[in-house]
Design a protein around this motif. Structure first.
Motif: not given
Length: 331
Positions: A21, A80, A119
Motif C-alpha cells: 500500500g 491493498c 489486489i
C-alpha cells in the motif's frame, strides 16, 4: 477552469501504511493524484513519512464510518488491505477482514463511480501441480489454509460486484518481497539470520517486487478492461533457493535444505504453543507449512506485456529487504 487544465484525480488506497500500500501511495502521489491513504487507528505510519497524502483513519470493516470520510466521487479504489496471517487462530478475524472488508469496499467503489483494483494473490488459485496460468481452474475456496480460502472468497465478492455494475480489475501477484516488508518474507530473513529453522519446505513459488505490483495496479486503473484479471509473475525459485540467497547475502556458509513437512510441522506446533506466551504471532505455523510444501508458480506474461513490467532479480528483492530490515532495526 481553463480548457486545457486536467482536474486532479482522487484515489483511495486501503492498507496504505503497509508493504504494498505504501508503494502504491508513493507512486500515485508522484503521478499527481490526490491520494486518500486509509489506515487503522493503531497503525504504524512510518512507511508514509514525508508522503503528501491525506491520511484517513478507519477500518475496511467499518463501511459506514469510512464512507462518511470520503468525497462523493472517486476515480479509483486500490484495495491493498489484507490479513496475511498463516496462523489458524487468526482465521475468523481474517475471514471478516478479507471477505467482508472487500464486500464493503466494492460497494463504496461502485457508489462513487470508481474503478476498483483488487489486489489478490496467485495463491488464491489454490495449489496446482504445474504453473498457474489465467485459464487455470481456481480452487482456492477449498483450501485448508484460511488465508488462501479468504482471498479466493474475496474474489467472489468482486465477481458479485461486477454482476451488479462494479468496475473492477483483479491482480494476482506471486509472493512479494522487498523493502518495508514487516509481516511477509522478512520473517524468513529473520529466521535465517537467527539460524532458527531446521530446514525449509520442499516447494517453490514465483516472487515479485512490490514496486512491480504497485506499477501494475496504477496502470490497470486506466489500461485494463473492466472485469480483467492478471497474474503478476517474476522470478521462479524453490524455497531452498530463496533461503540460500538470503543466507549468502547475510554471509552464512551453511545453508538450509528442504526437509519433510512432518519435521517442520513439529517445529510449527512448538512455535504456535509459545506464541501466546510471548505475545506475538508464531514465525512458523502449520498452515504455512501446508501452503509452502507445494508450488505456487505463476505465468505473469500477460501482465508484463499489458503494463510494461520489468522483472526484478531475486538478488535485488532480497537485498532491498535485508537493507530495509537493517536500517529499521529489524536485524
Amino acid at each position: 477552469m481553463s480548457a486545457d487544465r486536467i482536474p486532479q484525480r482522487t484515489a483511495l488506497v486501503t492498507g496504505a501504511n503497509g508493504f504494498l500500500g505504501s508503494e502504491v501511495v508513493r507512486r500515485l502521489v508522484d503521478e499527481g493524484w490526490n491520494v486518500l491513504a486509509l489506515h487503522r487507528p493503531d497503525s504504524d505510519l512510518i512507511a508514509l513519512e514525508g508522503v503528501d497524502a491525506t491520511l484517513i483513519t478507519s477500518d475496511v470493516l467499518d463501511s459506514p464510518g469510512l464512507a462518511d470520510q470520503l468525497p462523493n466521487r472517486l476515480d479509483a479504489v486500490v484495495h491493498c488491505a489484507s490479513s496475511t496471517s498463516l496462523w489458524r487462530r487468526m482465521g475468523p478475524e481474517q475471514l471478516r477482514t478479507n471477505v467482508r472488508g472487500t464486500r464493503g469496499l466494492a460497494r463504496i467503489a461502485q457508489a462513487r463511480g470508481a474503478r476498483m483494483i483488487h489486489i489478490s494473490c496467485a495463491a488464491a488459485y489454490g495449489q496446482h501441480s504445474g504453473v498457474i496460468a489465467p485459464e487455470t481452474p481456481r480452487t482456492g475456496r477449498n483450501s485448508p489454509v484460511t488465508f488462501v480460502r479468504s482471498k479466493a472468497m474475496a474474489e467472489v465478492e468482486i465477481e458479485r460486484g461486477l454482476r451488479s455494475g462494479l468496475d473492477a480489475v483483479v491482480l494476482n501477484p506471486g509472493f512479494m518481497m522487498g523493502a518495508r516488508d514487516r509481516k511477509g518474507w522478512s520473517r524468513l530473513v529473520r529466521l535465517v539470520a537467527q539460524r532458527r529453522l531446521p530446514g525449509v519446505p520442499p516447494g517453490g513459488a514465483t516472487f515479485c517486487s512490490a514496486r512491480s505490483v504497485a506499477l501494475a495496479a496504477i496502470r490497470a486503473i486506466g489500461h485494463a478492461s473492466r472485469g480483467a484479471r492478471y497474474l503478476i509473475g517474476g522470478v521462479n525459485v524453490s524455497y531452498a533457493g530463496l533461503a540460500r540467497e538470503i543466507g549468502t547475502q547475510l554471509g552464512h556458509r551453511r545453508f538450509l535444505r528442504p526437509v519433510r513437512p512432518a519435521v517442520l510441522n513439529a517445529y510449527a506446533r512448538m512455535e504456535e504453543a509459545m506464541a501466546p506466551l510471548l505475545g506475538r504471532e508464531p514465525d512458523v505455523t502449520r498452515e504455512a507449512v501446508t501452503l509452502l510444501s507445494g508450488n505456487t508458480y505463476c505465468d505473469g506474461r500477460a501482465a508484463q506485456d499489458a503494463f510494461q513490467l520489468e522483472t526484478v532479480p531475486l538478488e535485488t528483492m532480497v537485498a532491498d529487504c535485508i537493507e530495509w530490515m537493517r536500517n529499521s532495526g529489524q536485524l
